[in-house]
Scaffold this active site. Structure first.
Site, PDB file in Angstrom:
ATOM      1  N   ASP A  36       0.860  -1.187   0.000  1.00 30.45           N
ATOM      2  CA  ASP A  36       0.000   0.000   0.000  1.00 30.45           C
ATOM      3  C   ASP A  36       0.892   1.230   0.000  1.00 30.45           C
ATOM      4  OD1 ASP A  36      -2.059   1.764   0.096  1.00 30.45           O
ATOM      5  OD2 ASP A  36      -2.903   1.053   1.990  1.00 30.45           O
ATOM      6  N   VAL A  37       1.291   1.637  -1.209  1.00 26.31           N
ATOM      7  CA  VAL A  37       2.259   2.723  -1.369  1.00 26.31           C
ATOM      8  C   VAL A  37       1.653   3.959  -2.023  1.00 26.31           C
ATOM      9  CG1 VAL A  37       4.198   1.108  -1.402  1.00 26.31           C
ATOM     10  CG2 VAL A  37       3.113   1.749  -3.562  1.00 26.31           C
ATOM     11  N   LYS A  38       0.500   3.804  -2.671  1.00 27.19           N
ATOM     12  CA  LYS A  38      -0.252   4.908  -3.284  1.00 27.19           C
ATOM     13  C   LYS A  38       0.642   5.859  -4.069  1.00 27.19           C
ATOM     14  CE  LYS A  38      -4.103   4.883   0.007  1.00 27.19           C
ATOM     15  NZ  LYS A  38      -3.611   3.903   1.002  1.00 27.19           N
ATOM     16  N   ARG A  39       1.447   5.301  -4.937  1.00 28.08           N
ATOM     17  CA  ARG A  39       2.347   6.123  -5.744  1.00 28.08           C
ATOM     18  C   ARG A  39       1.590   6.766  -6.898  1.00 28.08           C
ATOM     19  NH1 ARG A  39       5.196   6.194  -1.504  1.00 28.08           N
ATOM     20  NH2 ARG A  39       7.135   4.996  -1.428  1.00 28.08           N
TER      21      ARG A  39
END
Length: 309
Positions: A103-106
């Site tokens: 879950d890095v939401k780049r």
């Protein structure tokens, strides 16, 4: 990787993912003491406590679930030592044969987006050799740069047979300030969902696309709409439990075959021992409380799916 995830969902009959989003306030005192005794009240000590906390939960629930979702910000706040704990967590989950959703939401463009994709899903070239860095199986991506931001991730996913979960309708209260804006008579998130389905058609697994979508549990009507817009898209559903979502809210996120969605719970599971419902578990037995919370979540969701048939 989407095929493996779907197989594990079927095998465990648990369409859930445990969010490994640890705060130091979640870590029982006996673990904090052990780590602080070893490393002092330092970033290294804090990161070790997080790692030991994660390990206990993973050991307790790995036979029940198909996947985990560590949120990288909870580790980044501890700097390099926190990122080491993140890496240990990813590697240990792979040892337990769990699918890891980073879950890095780049979200960026060009070489920056490509570097993010390489770091989390691909391989980096160093001289004559190649290495994996964080090596998650899926990553979460913000789509608001359009295809310029998503294409580098799509390219790496095709090379590595890995996947994405793209933000479509998030679970937070203010998400609607933008996501619910009407464009040509329909909310923006519907248009984004159509794009996710289009991108997903380029990278299909056996039954579902490698390109999934994030649609929050706190907006059941949106889930019902997006299930129709994205029939071959696996929907990652945050917002269960602590944010108010229940199994009964989620039936429309699934297809008629009982598949098509995977529901996340983070602090509702990893900090279960702090909840009145699980007060019978002492802090020393925090991982047992997490296991019971997983069992209860599985029963809630599967019960709701059965009742809806």
């Amino acid at each position: 990787m989407i095929n493996k995830l779907m197989e594990k969902i079927k095998k465990t009959t648990a369409p859930i993912v445990v969010g490994l989003d640890p705060m130091l306030s979640f870590v029982p005192q006996h673990l904090l003491k052990q780590s602080y005794d070893a490393y002092g009240e330092t970033l290294e000590g804090a990161a070790d406590a997080i790692w030991q906390f994660n390990k206990g939960i993973i050991d307790s629930v790995c036979d029940l679930i198909p996947a985990v979702k560590p949120q990288i910000a909870l580790y980044e706040q501890l700097g390099i030592e926190g990122l080491k704990a993140f890496q240990k967590t990813v590697d240990y989950c792979h040892e337990k044969d769990l699918v890891v959703i980073g879950d890095v939401k780049r979200g960026d463009i060009g070489s920056t987006s490509a570097a993010y994709a390489t770091a989390h899903l691909g391989k980096v070239t160093v001289g004559s050799r190649q290495y994996t860095a964080f090596n998650e199986d899926f990553a979460t991506v913000n789509p608001y740069f359009g295809i310029d931001g998503v294409q580098p991730f799509l390219d790496v996913c095709k090379e590595e047979n890995k996947g994405l979960f793209i933000l479509v309708k998030t679970s937070n209260p203010s998400g609607g300030e933008f996501q619910d804006r009407l464009i040509d008579g329909r909310p923006l998130y519907e248009h984004v969902g159509e794009k996710v389905a289009e991108w997903g058609n380029q990278h299909m697994g056996e039954d579902y696309s490698y390109i999934g979508a994030v649609v929050g549990a706190t907006y059941p009507q949106a889930g019902k709409i997006m299930r129709k817009v994205m029939p071959k898209t696996l929907i990652l559903v945050p917002g269960y439990g602590a944010q108010g979502g229940t199994g009964a809210d989620l039936v429309h996120y699934f297809n008629e075959d009982g598949l098509g969605a995977i529901v996340n719970s983070s602090r509702g599971i990893i900090a279960a021992y702090k909840q009145e419902q699980y007060a019978r578990f002492s802090p020393v037995n925090y991982a047992d409380a997490s296991r019971q919370a997983v069992l209860d979540m599985i029963a809630d969701i599967n019960g709701a799916l059965q009742a809806a048939k």
